[in-house]
Design a protein around this motif. Sequence first.
Motif, PDB file in Angstrom:
ATOM      1  N   VAL A 157      50.786  40.770  31.659  1.00 30.21           N
ATOM      2  CA  VAL A 157      50.278  42.158  31.411  1.00 30.21           C
ATOM      3  C   VAL A 157      49.720  42.935  32.383  1.00 30.21           C
ATOM      4  N   SER A 158      49.641  43.992  32.723  1.00 32.14           N
ATOM      5  CA  SER A 158      49.100  44.719  33.835  1.00 32.14           C
ATOM      6  C   SER A 158      47.612  44.861  33.190  1.00 32.14           C
ATOM      7  N   VAL A 159      46.509  45.027  34.295  1.00 32.24           N
ATOM      8  CA  VAL A 159      45.380  45.210  34.073  1.00 32.24           C
ATOM      9  C   VAL A 159      45.182  47.092  34.241  1.00 32.24           C
ATOM     10  N   PRO A 160      44.668  47.476  32.971  1.00 33.71           N
ATOM     11  CA  PRO A 160      44.466  48.717  32.956  1.00 33.71           C
ATOM     12  C   PRO A 160      43.817  49.501  34.173  1.00 33.71           C
ATOM     13  N   ALA A 161      44.241  50.621  34.628  1.00 33.94           N
ATOM     14  CA  ALA A 161      43.610  51.026  35.687  1.00 33.94           C
ATOM     15  C   ALA A 161      41.940  51.615  35.520  1.00 33.94           C
ATOM     16  N   GLY A 162      41.598  51.846  34.499  1.00 34.94           N
ATOM     17  CA  GLY A 162      40.173  51.965  33.916  1.00 34.94           C
ATOM     18  C   GLY A 162      39.411  50.634  34.228  1.00 34.94           C
ATOM     19  N   THR A 163      40.018  49.535  34.057  1.00 34.58           N
ATOM     20  CA  THR A 163      39.282  48.423  33.961  1.00 34.58           C
ATOM     21  C   THR A 163      39.213  48.024  35.703  1.00 34.58           C
ATOM     22  N   LEU A 164      40.036  48.394  36.412  1.00 30.01           N
ATOM     23  CA  LEU A 164      40.149  48.175  37.790  1.00 30.01           C
ATOM     24  C   LEU A 164      39.062  49.088  38.386  1.00 30.01           C
ATOM     25  N   GLU A 165      39.141  50.355  37.955  1.00 33.68           N
ATOM     26  CA  GLU A 165      37.896  51.103  38.649  1.00 33.68           C
ATOM     27  C   GLU A 165      36.699  50.640  38.216  1.00 33.68           C
ATOM     28  N   LEU A 166      36.408  50.091  37.022  1.00 29.71           N
ATOM     29  CA  LEU A 166      35.289  49.879  36.493  1.00 29.71           C
ATOM     30  C   LEU A 166      34.671  48.576  37.396  1.00 29.71           C
ATOM     31  N   LEU A 167      35.763  47.584  37.486  1.00 28.94           N
ATOM     32  CA  LEU A 167      35.514  46.338  38.532  1.00 28.94           C
ATOM     33  C   LEU A 167      35.358  46.857  40.088  1.00 28.94           C
ATOM     34  N   ALA A 168      35.888  47.726  40.461  1.00 26.92           N
ATOM     35  CA  ALA A 168      35.450  48.330  41.814  1.00 26.92           C
ATOM     36  C   ALA A 168      34.388  48.750  41.961  1.00 26.92           C
ATOM     37  N   ALA A 169      33.771  49.562  40.780  1.00 26.26           N
ATOM     38  CA  ALA A 169      32.357  50.034  40.923  1.00 26.26           C
ATOM     39  C   ALA A 169      31.465  49.152  40.937  1.00 26.26           C
ATOM     40  N   ARG A 170      31.555  47.768  40.259  1.00 29.30           N
ATOM     41  CA  ARG A 170      30.748  46.902  40.469  1.00 29.30           C
ATOM     42  C   ARG A 170      30.775  46.031  41.499  1.00 29.30           C
ATOM     43  N   THR A 171      32.026  45.843  42.050  1.00 28.38           N
ATOM     44  CA  THR A 171      32.180  44.787  43.172  1.00 28.38           C
ATOM     45  C   THR A 171      32.712  45.863  44.338  1.00 28.38           C
ATOM     46  N   SER A 172      33.905  45.769  44.589  1.00 34.55           N
ATOM     47  CA  SER A 172      34.549  46.767  45.815  1.00 34.55           C
ATOM     48  C   SER A 172      36.032  46.706  45.415  1.00 34.55           C
ATOM     49  N   GLU A 173      36.740  48.043  45.970  1.00 35.66           N
ATOM     50  CA  GLU A 173      38.126  48.081  45.816  1.00 35.66           C
ATOM     51  C   GLU A 173      38.890  46.831  45.776  1.00 35.66           C
ATOM     52  N   GLN A 174      38.832  46.153  47.113  1.00 34.55           N
ATOM     53  CA  GLN A 174      39.664  45.002  47.457  1.00 34.55           C
ATOM     54  C   GLN A 174      39.378  43.965  46.616  1.00 34.55           C
ATOM     55  N   THR A 175      38.048  43.618  45.912  1.00 32.53           N
ATOM     56  CA  THR A 175      37.656  42.509  45.372  1.00 32.53           C
ATOM     57  C   THR A 175      38.556  42.970  43.728  1.00 32.53           C
ATOM     58  N   ALA A 176      38.483  44.185  43.382  1.00 30.49           N
ATOM     59  CA  ALA A 176      39.025  44.577  42.089  1.00 30.49           C
ATOM     60  C   ALA A 176      40.539  44.382  42.250  1.00 30.49           C
ATOM     61  N   LEU A 177      41.406  44.612  43.338  1.00 32.52           N
ATOM     62  CA  LEU A 177      42.633  44.589  43.380  1.00 32.52           C
ATOM     63  C   LEU A 177      43.198  43.024  43.335  1.00 32.52           C
ATOM     64  N   ARG A 178      42.126  42.462  44.196  1.00 32.32           N
ATOM     65  CA  ARG A 178      42.577  40.798  44.352  1.00 32.32           C
ATOM     66  C   ARG A 178      42.326  40.062  42.793  1.00 32.32           C
ATOM     67  N   MET A 179      41.102  40.529  42.094  1.00 32.62           N
ATOM     68  CA  MET A 179      41.175  39.867  40.828  1.00 32.62           C
ATOM     69  C   MET A 179      41.909  40.385  39.749  1.00 32.62           C
ATOM     70  N   GLY A 180      42.516  41.722  39.831  1.00 36.99           N
ATOM     71  CA  GLY A 180      43.281  42.294  38.925  1.00 36.99           C
ATOM     72  C   GLY A 180      44.894  41.967  39.100  1.00 36.99           C
ATOM     73  N   LEU A 181      45.340  41.828  40.271  1.00 39.56           N
ATOM     74  CA  LEU A 181      46.684  41.673  40.604  1.00 39.56           C
ATOM     75  C   LEU A 181      46.976  40.138  40.573  1.00 39.56           C
ATOM     76  N   GLN A 182      46.011  39.312  40.741  1.00 39.38           N
ATOM     77  CA  GLN A 182      46.225  37.925  41.122  1.00 39.38           C
ATOM     78  C   GLN A 182      45.597  36.977  39.924  1.00 39.38           C
ATOM     79  N   ALA A 183      45.224  37.705  38.797  1.00 33.78           N
ATOM     80  CA  ALA A 183      44.362  36.839  37.657  1.00 33.78           C
ATOM     81  C   ALA A 183      43.372  36.155  38.203  1.00 33.78           C
ATOM     82  N   LEU A 184      42.728  36.233  39.362  1.00 29.70           N
ATOM     83  CA  LEU A 184      41.698  35.580  40.034  1.00 29.70           C
ATOM     84  C   LEU A 184      40.625  35.458  39.056  1.00 29.70           C
TER      85      LEU A 184
END
Length: 178
Positions: free
Chosen positions: A137-164
Amino acid sequence: MPLISVEQLSSGVVHLRLSIGRGNPLTPEALEELESALRALHSSPPRALVISSADPKIFSGGFALPVIATWEREALSGFFSSFLRSIQLLLRFPAPTICAVSGHAIAGGFILSLATDLRCVSQGRLKLGLSETQLGVSVPAGTLELLAARTSEQTALRMGLQALLIGPEEALRVGYAD
C-alpha cells in the motif's frame, strides 16, 4: 470501559489516553470516541492536550487490519474519513498538543502522533514509522507532507517509500521527536 479516556488535570492540561486493547489498534469504535473527545475539547480548549497510551509498550500499531480487511470500499472510505477528521482536529487544535510515545508507533499510530505539535519519545527498543509499503500500500501524499514538515523531505521519502522504521535516537536526530 472507554477506549479513549479523557482526564482533566489540575494544571488545566487534558490527558487523553488510548486504552483500546492489545496493540492499541485504531478500530472504528476507537476512532469514533477519539473524534468525539477532540470535538468536545475544541469547544472548550484546555491549556494543552497530552495524548498517550495506557500500554507503555505500544502507542498504537495502526489500523485494526483484521477488522477492516474484508470491508467493501464504501465502509473503508467511511473508516478512513473518520481517521482523517481526527487528524484534522488535532492539527487545528486551539492549544498545544503533545504526544507521549512510550512504545511502538506504527502506520496509523505513527500518523496520529505526527498530527501533534510535539512528540516525546521514550528511550528503548521501540519502532516508529510507516509500514504501509510492506503491505503493498502506498503512503498517502498528505502523510508524507506531514512527515516532511516534522522531519525533512528526504527523511519522509526514505521512511515512506522504504517502510523504514526508526528508533528513538534516530527519531530525535531527524526531528520527529522533541
